[in-house]
Design a protein around this motif. Structure first.
Motif, PDB file in Angstrom:
ATOM      1  N   SER A  36      -8.046   2.479  -7.093  1.00 26.08           N
ATOM      2  CA  SER A  36      -6.928   2.687  -6.169  1.00 26.08           C
ATOM      3  C   SER A  36      -5.990   3.774  -6.684  1.00 26.08           C
ATOM      4  CB  SER A  36      -6.159   1.382  -5.936  1.00 26.08           C
ATOM      5  OG  SER A  36      -5.616   0.889  -7.153  1.00 26.08           O
ATOM      6  N   TYR A  37      -5.853   3.882  -8.014  1.00 28.36           N
ATOM      7  CA  TYR A  37      -5.041   4.951  -8.584  1.00 28.36           C
ATOM      8  C   TYR A  37      -5.695   6.309  -8.339  1.00 28.36           C
ATOM      9  CZ  TYR A  37      -2.843   1.094 -11.230  1.00 28.36           C
ATOM     10  OH  TYR A  37      -2.203  -0.063 -11.608  1.00 28.36           O
ATOM     11  N   LEU A  38      -6.996   6.387  -8.566  1.00 27.49           N
ATOM     12  CA  LEU A  38      -7.712   7.645  -8.349  1.00 27.49           C
ATOM     13  C   LEU A  38      -7.659   8.046  -6.881  1.00 27.49           C
ATOM     14  CD1 LEU A  38     -10.937   7.156 -10.545  1.00 27.49           C
ATOM     15  CD2 LEU A  38      -8.701   8.049 -11.215  1.00 27.49           C
ATOM     16  N   GLN A  39      -7.803   7.060  -5.990  1.00 30.02           N
ATOM     17  CA  GLN A  39      -7.778   7.328  -4.561  1.00 30.02           C
ATOM     18  C   GLN A  39      -6.444   7.951  -4.143  1.00 30.02           C
ATOM     19  OE1 GLN A  39      -9.433   4.811  -0.998  1.00 30.02           O
ATOM     20  NE2 GLN A  39      -7.496   3.932  -1.600  1.00 30.02           N
ATOM     21  N   ALA A  40      -5.364   7.517  -4.771  1.00 28.50           N
ATOM     22  CA  ALA A  40      -4.024   8.017  -4.453  1.00 28.50           C
ATOM     23  C   ALA A  40      -3.672   9.278  -5.239  1.00 28.50           C
ATOM     24  CB  ALA A  40      -2.992   6.937  -4.725  1.00 28.50           C
ATOM     25  N   SER A  41      -4.679   9.884  -5.906  1.00 26.17           N
ATOM     26  CA  SER A  41      -4.442  11.096  -6.706  1.00 26.17           C
ATOM     27  C   SER A  41      -3.341  10.861  -7.735  1.00 26.17           C
ATOM     28  CB  SER A  41      -4.078  12.281  -5.802  1.00 26.17           C
ATOM     29  OG  SER A  41      -5.099  12.532  -4.863  1.00 26.17           O
ATOM     30  N   MET A  42      -3.435   9.721  -8.416  1.00 25.16           N
ATOM     31  CA  MET A  42      -2.392   9.299  -9.342  1.00 25.16           C
ATOM     32  C   MET A  42      -2.921   9.318 -10.778  1.00 25.16           C
ATOM     33  SD  MET A  42      -0.352   5.651  -9.235  1.00 25.16           S
ATOM     34  CE  MET A  42      -0.245   5.705  -7.442  1.00 25.16           C
ATOM     35  N   ASP A  53       0.831  -1.212   0.000  1.00 25.82           N
ATOM     36  CA  ASP A  53       0.000   0.000   0.000  1.00 25.82           C
ATOM     37  C   ASP A  53       0.859   1.252   0.000  1.00 25.82           C
ATOM     38  OD1 ASP A  53      -2.257  -1.553  -0.015  1.00 25.82           O
ATOM     39  OD2 ASP A  53      -2.649  -1.372   2.139  1.00 25.82           O
ATOM     40  N   LEU A  54       1.888   1.246   0.834  1.00 28.76           N
ATOM     41  CA  LEU A  54       2.769   2.410   0.902  1.00 28.76           C
ATOM     42  C   LEU A  54       3.522   2.604  -0.410  1.00 28.76           C
ATOM     43  CD1 LEU A  54       4.036   4.726   2.469  1.00 28.76           C
ATOM     44  CD2 LEU A  54       5.671   3.109   3.458  1.00 28.76           C
ATOM     45  N   LEU A  55       4.012   1.499  -0.974  1.00 30.09           N
ATOM     46  CA  LEU A  55       4.748   1.576  -2.233  1.00 30.09           C
ATOM     47  C   LEU A  55       3.846   2.062  -3.365  1.00 30.09           C
ATOM     48  CD1 LEU A  55       7.394   1.043  -3.740  1.00 30.09           C
ATOM     49  CD2 LEU A  55       6.643  -1.320  -4.081  1.00 30.09           C
ATOM     50  N   ALA A  56       2.640   1.475  -3.450  1.00 33.36           N
ATOM     51  CA  ALA A  56       1.707   1.852  -4.518  1.00 33.36           C
ATOM     52  C   ALA A  56       1.347   3.330  -4.434  1.00 33.36           C
ATOM     53  CB  ALA A  56       0.449   0.993  -4.437  1.00 33.36           C
ATOM     54  N   ASN A  57       1.148   3.811  -3.214  1.00 32.90           N
ATOM     55  CA  ASN A  57       0.772   5.209  -3.024  1.00 32.90           C
ATOM     56  C   ASN A  57       1.961   6.155  -3.146  1.00 32.90           C
ATOM     57  OD1 ASN A  57      -1.936   4.541  -2.588  1.00 32.90           O
ATOM     58  ND2 ASN A  57      -1.591   4.181  -0.407  1.00 32.90           N
ATOM     59  N   SER A  58       3.161   5.585  -3.299  1.00 34.37           N
ATOM     60  CA  SER A  58       4.375   6.389  -3.464  1.00 34.37           C
ATOM     61  C   SER A  58       4.758   6.546  -4.931  1.00 34.37           C
ATOM     62  CB  SER A  58       5.542   5.732  -2.709  1.00 34.37           C
ATOM     63  OG  SER A  58       5.240   5.572  -1.346  1.00 34.37           O
TER      64      SER A  58
END
Length: 403
Positions: free
Chosen positions: A322-328, A294-299
């Motif tokens: 999950s990408y949208l949630q992480a503002s990615m 989770d930390l890596l994906a959100n990084s």
């Protein structure tokens, strides 16, 4: 209302994060009585049991093996699903009169269980269409419409039509799914088919630069490059041959780095590629501790979506959330049947190309190495999620039929 939810997702509490658990929490928060059947496969050696959480109940129903097994056992287990669900309903929920049954595809083989509740309780039925089978299997060459495989196709196609027939409402992931369903099943009423997208209850993702640096150092990921991540299932639907082409083509790209994290039937292809060619610009992770993943994906900087170019059905991968949630921002390489690319580019939170178009894919990577562009697309991504893809949205779409 008394709500019955049928799914193949394996969970023991709706406090877990996911498209179905988040939706069920929404029903519970609105004071509905929620009953769930969430199966567990035989290889896990967990007998059937009813979990009473007070505001909701989950029947953990033991079924045959559909994963981590051979094709024959998977087929038999799939065919016996509806009889097991039906027995579970009769044994554990015989005294409950349900007002609404919600169920998802896959699988299409729960038709008799849904039909039983519909007739017994005069319940309304709502199908969350997440998978158009058996046509997706035909697209990938797993089934054919002729010969022995043709017999299987027509068996499953008949089950599919029966499931649609007993569904009072069908919620599709996107407008392209609605159009495909109506065009290929003209007997369905347009009034009963609608968009009810994949959705979640968004978390606030705090990005701590120190922790981001620590996790990148731990997993040997460059600090100063644009990092693109593909996380999730690595199977035939993802068209991984094109992903491998992209990895090869960007071997010497000094500005970016790939992370591939996941598992699936095609994982061995990627594993062989990494072992044989040892790409310096990418890392493959078969499994990471959840907190680390989770930390890596959100990084990371850009989320990747791949779909096989042969698809004629409009898939809409839930990993987008999950990408949208992480503002990615998102880079998608898919078939031309899905409308995910139109949505991504229409809302300006990413870029799309047809799977197989390596020149355009690489051009998009070059654009996304611009940090200012990524930042604006990331803001757009989070805004789009909150305005369109929350579990509250899905709840209200479903309940609009009961006001």
């Amino acid at each position: 209302m008394n709500i019955l939810f049928l799914s193949l997702s394996d969970f023991s509490t709706i406090e877990e994060k996911g498209i179905y658990t988040d939706l069920m929490r929404e029903f519970v928060s609105e004071n509905h009585n929620v009953y769930i059947i969430s199966p567990t496969e035989k290889w896990k050696d967990r007998p059937t049991k009813l979990i009473d959480k007070g505001s909701y109940k989950i029947l953990k129903l033991q079924i045959g093996n559909t994963q981590k097994t051979n094709l024959i056992e998977k087929g038999v287990s799939t065919l016996t699903l509806e009889s097991k669900f039906l027995k579970g309903i009769k044994k554990y929920f015989s005294d409950i009169k349900f007002d609404l049954v919600i169920y998802s595809t896959p699988p299409i083989t729960l038709q008799k269980a849904v039909e039983f509740i519909k007739k017994r309780d005069n319940a309304k039925t709502y199908l969350l269409l997440k998978d158009i089978f058996p046509q997706n299997a035909v697209d990938l060459g797993m089934l054919k419409k002729t010969g022995i495989k043709g017999l299987l196709y027509f068996y499953f196609r008949n089950k599919e039509k029966k499931l649609y027939h007993i569904s009072d409402y069908i919620g599709c992931m996107s407008q392209a799914n609605v159009d495909f369903l109506l065009n290929n099943n003209p007997e369905l009423s347009r009034e009963n088919v609608e968009v009810c997208p994949n959705s979640i209850e968004p978390l606030i993702i705090e990005k701590d630069e120190n922790r981001i640096a620590e996790i990148k150092i731990k997993y040997e990921i460059p600090i100063n490059k644009t990092v693109l991540i593909y996380g999730g299932n690595l199977g035939q639907p993802q068209g991984l041959d094109f992903l491998i082409e992209c990895l090869r083509a960007n071997e010497r790209n000094e500005n970016m780095f790939f992370i591939i994290a996941g598992s699936g039937t095609e994982y061995y292809k990627l594993k062989n590629f990494f072992e044989n060619e040892n790409p310096k610009n990418a890392r493959l992770f078969p499994h990471l501790p959840k907190d680390d993943y989770d930390l890596l994906a959100n990084s990371c900087d850009v989320g990747l979506i791949f779909l096989d170019k042969r698809f004629t059905i409009p898939n809409f991968p839930s990993r987008l959330l999950s990408y949208l949630q992480a503002s990615m921002p998102v880079l998608a390489a898919t078939d031309i049947s899905t409308d995910i690319g139109q949505i991504i580019e229409g809302a300006n939170f990413g870029l799309w190309c047809e799977s197989g178009n390596l020149e355009m894919f690489n051009s998009h990577i070059d654009k996304l190495c611009n940090s200012n562009l990524r930042e604006q697309m990331g803001v757009n991504a989070r805004r789009f999620l909150e305005n369109n893809y929350t579990s509250k949205h899905s709840y209200e779409i479903i309940m609009s039929h009961f006001k």
